[in-house]
Design a protein around this motif. Structure first.
Motif, PDB file in Angstrom:
ATOM      1  N   GLN A 130     -59.930  17.829 -33.772  1.00 30.36           N
ATOM      2  CA  GLN A 130     -59.373  19.072 -33.604  1.00 30.36           C
ATOM      3  C   GLN A 130     -57.902  19.338 -34.294  1.00 30.36           C
ATOM      4  O   GLN A 130     -57.266  18.356 -34.409  1.00 30.36           O
ATOM      5  N   PRO A 131     -57.752  20.414 -34.933  1.00 35.11           N
ATOM      6  CA  PRO A 131     -56.344  20.627 -35.531  1.00 35.11           C
ATOM      7  C   PRO A 131     -55.075  20.339 -34.761  1.00 35.11           C
ATOM      8  O   PRO A 131     -54.328  19.619 -35.201  1.00 35.11           O
ATOM      9  N   ASP A 132     -55.225  20.520 -33.462  1.00 36.53           N
ATOM     10  CA  ASP A 132     -53.946  20.271 -32.660  1.00 36.53           C
ATOM     11  C   ASP A 132     -53.768  18.720 -32.269  1.00 36.53           C
ATOM     12  O   ASP A 132     -52.852  18.276 -32.225  1.00 36.53           O
ATOM     13  N   ALA A 133     -55.029  18.053 -32.073  1.00 38.14           N
ATOM     14  CA  ALA A 133     -55.122  16.640 -32.085  1.00 38.14           C
ATOM     15  C   ALA A 133     -54.721  15.839 -33.347  1.00 38.14           C
ATOM     16  O   ALA A 133     -53.703  14.890 -33.272  1.00 38.14           O
ATOM     17  N   ALA A 134     -54.947  16.559 -34.565  1.00 41.49           N
ATOM     18  CA  ALA A 134     -54.572  16.001 -35.779  1.00 41.49           C
ATOM     19  C   ALA A 134     -53.080  16.085 -36.086  1.00 41.49           C
ATOM     20  O   ALA A 134     -52.272  15.020 -36.415  1.00 41.49           O
ATOM     21  N   ALA A 135     -52.534  17.166 -35.547  1.00 39.86           N
ATOM     22  CA  ALA A 135     -51.124  17.316 -35.373  1.00 39.86           C
ATOM     23  C   ALA A 135     -50.352  16.449 -34.808  1.00 39.86           C
ATOM     24  O   ALA A 135     -49.373  15.950 -34.893  1.00 39.86           O
ATOM     25  N   TRP A 136     -51.034  16.420 -33.393  1.00 42.60           N
ATOM     26  CA  TRP A 136     -50.293  15.209 -32.653  1.00 42.60           C
ATOM     27  C   TRP A 136     -50.254  14.059 -33.149  1.00 42.60           C
ATOM     28  O   TRP A 136     -49.296  13.121 -32.884  1.00 42.60           O
ATOM     29  N   LEU A 137     -51.358  13.552 -33.516  1.00 40.08           N
ATOM     30  CA  LEU A 137     -51.433  12.234 -34.036  1.00 40.08           C
ATOM     31  C   LEU A 137     -50.478  12.027 -35.329  1.00 40.08           C
ATOM     32  O   LEU A 137     -50.135  10.917 -35.790  1.00 40.08           O
ATOM     33  N   ARG A 138     -50.385  12.945 -36.295  1.00 43.78           N
ATOM     34  CA  ARG A 138     -49.045  12.894 -37.337  1.00 43.78           C
ATOM     35  C   ARG A 138     -47.899  13.043 -36.839  1.00 43.78           C
ATOM     36  O   ARG A 138     -46.908  13.113 -37.746  1.00 43.78           O
ATOM     37  N   ARG A 139     -47.604  13.183 -35.554  1.00 46.08           N
ATOM     38  CA  ARG A 139     -46.302  13.530 -34.912  1.00 46.08           C
ATOM     39  C   ARG A 139     -45.520  14.814 -35.096  1.00 46.08           C
ATOM     40  O   ARG A 139     -44.581  14.877 -35.226  1.00 46.08           O
TER      41      ARG A 139
END
Length: 141
Positions: A130-139
């Protein structure tokens, strides 16, 4: 703080691991009996039965260790590329599940358990991409 998708990923992925652990505990005696019967039917001796049973046990423990490490690398260390490796492993397990359905005389208890584990892993894959998870993984969050 983790995003909602990452929290759901944790629940789905760790839920699949817990379900799999309970499945192996509940079915352990049957699995060992099946291994011994299959080796005996193919002419294997007692030593071979014990060897394969121990090898199976080590394989299950190694699989759990790899699963925990993948979860740690994704959810704790925030290594985003590991989600692609997880997706490949889940895809491979899906192909294996299809193969299990083609085995004549397959145990439906095991097949149903595999389907539940696969569904939870698919849900985990859905949430980690999901986009929010991807953003979290990219810090970024």
């Amino acid at each position: 703080m983790k995003t909602a998708s990452m929290t759901k990923f944790d629940y789905a992925y760790l839920g699949a691991l817990i379900f799999q652990l309970f499945f192996f505990i509940a079915a352990w005696d049957w699995l060992m009996m099946d291994i011994h019967e299959q080796i005996h039917a193919r002419g294997g001796d007692t030593g071979m039965q014990v060897f394969v049973a121990e090898f199976y046990r080590i394989g299950i423990l190694a699989g759990f260790a790899v699963s925990i490490i993948i979860w740690l690398l994704i959810s704790v260390a925030r290594l985003g590329f590991m989600r692609y490796i997880l997706a490949l492993l889940v895809a491979f397990s899906g192909v294996s599940l299809i193969g299990e359905f083609m085995v004549p005389g397959a145990n439906w208890y095991f097949l149903l358990s595999y389907v539940v584990i696969f569904a939870l892993n698919c849900a985990a894959i859905f949430f980690v991409f999901q986009p929010d998870a991807a953003a979290w993984l990219r810090r970024e969050v």
